[in-house]
Scaffold this active site. Structure first.
Site, PDB file in Angstrom:
ATOM      1  N   ASN A 194      56.047  15.127 -15.685  1.00  0.00           N
ATOM      2  CA  ASN A 194      56.085  14.118 -16.754  1.00  0.00           C
ATOM      3  C   ASN A 194      57.373  14.139 -17.564  1.00  0.00           C
ATOM      4  O   ASN A 194      57.817  13.091 -18.064  1.00  0.00           O
ATOM      5  CB  ASN A 194      54.922  14.328 -17.739  1.00  0.00           C
ATOM      6  CG  ASN A 194      53.580  13.940 -17.150  1.00  0.00           C
ATOM      7  OD1 ASN A 194      53.503  13.068 -16.286  1.00  0.00           O
ATOM      8  ND2 ASN A 194      52.520  14.576 -17.616  1.00  0.00           N
ATOM      9  N   ASP A 231      60.339   0.205  -4.340  1.00  0.00           N
ATOM     10  CA  ASP A 231      60.244  -0.816  -3.288  1.00  0.00           C
ATOM     11  C   ASP A 231      61.544  -1.600  -3.292  1.00  0.00           C
ATOM     12  O   ASP A 231      61.815  -2.357  -4.221  1.00  0.00           O
ATOM     13  CB  ASP A 231      59.041  -1.724  -3.569  1.00  0.00           C
ATOM     14  CG  ASP A 231      59.039  -2.993  -2.715  1.00  0.00           C
ATOM     15  OD1 ASP A 231      59.904  -3.140  -1.819  1.00  0.00           O
ATOM     16  OD2 ASP A 231      58.161  -3.851  -2.953  1.00  0.00           O
ATOM     17  N   HIS A 267      48.384   9.659 -14.455  1.00  0.00           N
ATOM     18  CA  HIS A 267      48.702  11.018 -14.902  1.00  0.00           C
ATOM     19  C   HIS A 267      47.724  11.510 -15.967  1.00  0.00           C
ATOM     20  O   HIS A 267      47.593  12.710 -16.174  1.00  0.00           O
ATOM     21  CB  HIS A 267      50.145  11.089 -15.397  1.00  0.00           C
ATOM     22  CG  HIS A 267      51.141  11.167 -14.287  1.00  0.00           C
ATOM     23  ND1 HIS A 267      52.396  11.697 -14.423  1.00  0.00           N
ATOM     24  CD2 HIS A 267      51.046  10.810 -12.979  1.00  0.00           C
ATOM     25  CE1 HIS A 267      53.040  11.654 -13.265  1.00  0.00           C
ATOM     26  NE2 HIS A 267      52.241  11.100 -12.371  1.00  0.00           N
ATOM     27  N   ASP A 268      47.053  10.601 -16.637  1.00  0.00           N
ATOM     28  CA  ASP A 268      45.972  11.007 -17.532  1.00  0.00           C
ATOM     29  C   ASP A 268      44.771  11.472 -16.712  1.00  0.00           C
ATOM     30  O   ASP A 268      44.259  12.575 -16.894  1.00  0.00           O
ATOM     31  CB  ASP A 268      45.573   9.832 -18.443  1.00  0.00           C
ATOM     32  CG  ASP A 268      44.419  10.217 -19.362  1.00  0.00           C
ATOM     33  OD1 ASP A 268      44.326  11.416 -19.712  1.00  0.00           O
ATOM     34  OD2 ASP A 268      43.626   9.329 -19.738  1.00  0.00           O
ATOM     35  N   ARG A 310      51.258   4.278 -14.067  1.00  0.00           N
ATOM     36  CA  ARG A 310      51.463   5.700 -13.778  1.00  0.00           C
ATOM     37  C   ARG A 310      50.887   6.587 -14.885  1.00  0.00           C
ATOM     38  O   ARG A 310      50.333   7.657 -14.612  1.00  0.00           O
ATOM     39  CB  ARG A 310      52.961   5.977 -13.627  1.00  0.00           C
ATOM     40  CG  ARG A 310      53.252   7.396 -13.178  1.00  0.00           C
ATOM     41  CD  ARG A 310      54.726   7.571 -12.827  1.00  0.00           C
ATOM     42  NE  ARG A 310      54.998   8.866 -12.244  1.00  0.00           N
ATOM     43  CZ  ARG A 310      55.937   9.706 -12.687  1.00  0.00           C
ATOM     44  NH1 ARG A 310      56.681   9.371 -13.724  1.00  0.00           N
ATOM     45  NH2 ARG A 310      56.120  10.863 -12.103  1.00  0.00           N
ATOM     46  N   HIS A 330      53.579   2.297  -5.828  1.00  0.00           N
ATOM     47  CA  HIS A 330      55.030   2.412  -5.679  1.00  0.00           C
ATOM     48  C   HIS A 330      55.644   1.125  -5.121  1.00  0.00           C
ATOM     49  O   HIS A 330      56.799   1.117  -4.728  1.00  0.00           O
ATOM     50  CB  HIS A 330      55.382   3.625  -4.809  1.00  0.00           C
ATOM     51  CG  HIS A 330      55.099   4.947  -5.476  1.00  0.00           C
ATOM     52  ND1 HIS A 330      55.401   6.160  -4.899  1.00  0.00           N
ATOM     53  CD2 HIS A 330      54.540   5.247  -6.674  1.00  0.00           C
ATOM     54  CE1 HIS A 330      55.044   7.144  -5.711  1.00  0.00           C
ATOM     55  NE2 HIS A 330      54.506   6.629  -6.794  1.00  0.00           N
TER      56      HIS A 330
END
Ligand code: HEM
Ligand SMILES: *[C@@H]1O[C@H](CO)[C@@H](O)[C@H](O)[C@H]1NC(C)=O
Ligand SMILES: *[C@@H]1O[C@H](CO)[C@@H](O)[C@H](O)[C@H]1NC(C)=O
Ligand SMILES: *[C@@H]1O[C@H](CO)[C@@H](O)[C@H](O)[C@H]1NC(C)=O
Ligand SMILES: *[C@@H]1O[C@H](CO)[C@@H](O)[C@H](O)[C@H]1NC(C)=O
Ligand SMILES: *[C@@H]1O[C@H](CO)[C@@H](O)[C@H](O)[C@H]1NC(C)=O
Length: 327
Positions: free
Chosen positions: A93, A241, A65-66, A61, A192
């Site tokens: 974040n 999950d 997100h970078d 993640r 996810h």
């Protein structure tokens, strides 16, 4: 005249060649300058995931997100001391993105063997791949040669990082803006299949009785996520999950078909819209998902990298202070 244009041609050719040879990602980027970098990172990821299984998810993640903010330039890692516009406190974040210490520790080890060579942005990309492998996910060849930003942009983070409340069309448009198509969106969302989410991110889905959710799953999730408005229980975790929370597999897609997606943004991928057929395909064919996921991660890792002389190689990933050895 003739010699002028010949000179011009030669000049263009020479500099064009130099620019081309420098300004591209390549899997062999560190082969001459830091041949042990990839092995060191792999070992440290194995240790970090052995210590805490969830770290595999958190690192995948973090790379995502970078890349979605200013491109894959490690901007997400800069802390509040480094810049007042740190992305770490962006809505998506703050108290949520994790793994910063693991990246800092890897960087310290890589700096020890080859100071000033390996960028934080590349460490994030390699860590994400190695994390996938540790979780039994696919592997891929990581392109290298990204450099690190000297800036971060919280405003852009809040605008560009997806929100669990957005519509499918908004997600599609956001990913399209990054050069990622609808199949990439669905494949990447398959991350996810591992990791956890906080009650505050799925409370609306499990208490809105009109939402498209399987009843038993709803009541199970309500058990550890109280319907409060004062923040009580906000941080309580549930697996993204429910079937195999620590294994990178295709159960995420099977869950969506059973209306057991945890986030609204998960279930929306199987909600009578254009992505239903892709979800069905991945639920039936785990190998197709693995191949598409690996390819989409390579594409995501190629979002607007800083190349050549752009950017810097940070000494410490969370700061802009340079190690004197590296200057
Ligand atoms: C498409 C829209 C997406 C939305 C709205 C979304 C949203 C979220 C949210 C709300 C969480 C839980 C955060 C928390 O509770 O602290 C989460 C976790 C996670 N996301 Fe996404 N996400 C999206 C796509 C992606 C993509 C493309 C990737 C990776 C390529 C990804 C990887 C992960 C992982 C691995 C976790 C678990 C992290 C952990 O356990 O530390 N997500 N996401
Ligand atoms: C191991 O994981 C725990 C969280 O489960 C964390 O607090 C600790 O710092 C980690 N230790 C190492 C050496 O990574
Ligand atoms: C981030 O979270 C911290 C701790 O909960 C909080 O004090 C701070 O106000 C948050 N920052 C932003 C910008 O929302
Ligand atoms: C930060 O991002 C916003 C939104 O993309 C943009 O308008 C702004 O110019 C950026 N700021 C800096 C300093 O780059
Ligand atoms: C959850 O809380 C909201 C706001 O307090 C309320 O309107 C709603 O009826 C509650 N739902 C359930 C299922 O308790
Ligand atoms: C919503 O459904 C739950 C059971 O899942 C039930 O307990 C609750 O009363 C319902 N709330 C409303 C507002 O209908």
């Amino acid at each position: 005249m003739a010699s002028n244009s010949l000179f011009f041609f030669f000049f263009t050719f020479l500099f064009g060649t130099i620019l081309l040879s420098n300004a591209q990602l390549s899997p062999t980027f560190y082969d001459a300058t830091c041949p042990d970098a990839l092995a060191v990172i792999k070992t440290l990821i194995q240790q970090a995931v052995a210590n805490e299984t969830r770290m595999a998810a958190s690192l995948i993640r973090l790379h995502f997100h970078d890349c979605f903010v200013q491109g894959c330039d490690a901007s997400v890692l800069l802390d509040e001391l480094a810049t007042p516009t740190s992305e770490r406190t962006a809505l998506q974040n703050n108290n949520s993105a994790r793994g910063y210490e693991v990246i800092d520790a890897m960087k310290a080890e890589v700096e020890r063997i080859c100071p000033g060579i390996v960028s934080c942005a590349d460490i994030l990309a390699v860590a994400a791949r190695d994390a996938s492998v540790e979780a039994n996910g696919p592997t891929w060849t990581v392109q290298l040669g990204r450099r690190d930003s000297t800036t971060a942009n919280r405003t852009e983070a809040e605008a560009n990082l997806p929100r669990f409340t957005s519509s499918l069309d908004e997600h599609i448009a956001n990913f399209d803006g990054k050069g990622l198509n609808v199949r990439d969106l669905v494949a990447l969302s398959g991350s996810h299949t591992i990791g956890q989410a906080q009650c505050v991110t799925f409370r609306g889905r499990i208490y809105d009785n009109n939402s498209d959710i399987e009843a038993g799953f709803r009541s199970t999730r309500q058990g550890n996520c109280p319907n409060t408005t004062d923040g009580e229980g906000n941080g309580n975790l549930a697996p993204l999950d429910l079937v195999t929370p620590d294994l990178f597999d295709n159960n995420y897609f099977v869950n969506l078909i059973e209306k057991k997606g945890l986030l609204q943004s998960d279930q929306i991928l199987f909600s009578g819209q254009q992505t239903d057929s892709i979800v069905t395909e991945y639920s039936n064919n785990p190998e197709t998902f693995r191949v598409d996921f690996a390819n989409a991660m390579v594409k995501m890792g190629d979002i607007r990298p800083l190349l050549g002389d752009a950017g810097i190689i940070r000494s410490v990933c969370s700061t802009l202070e340079m190690n004197p050895q590296a200057m």
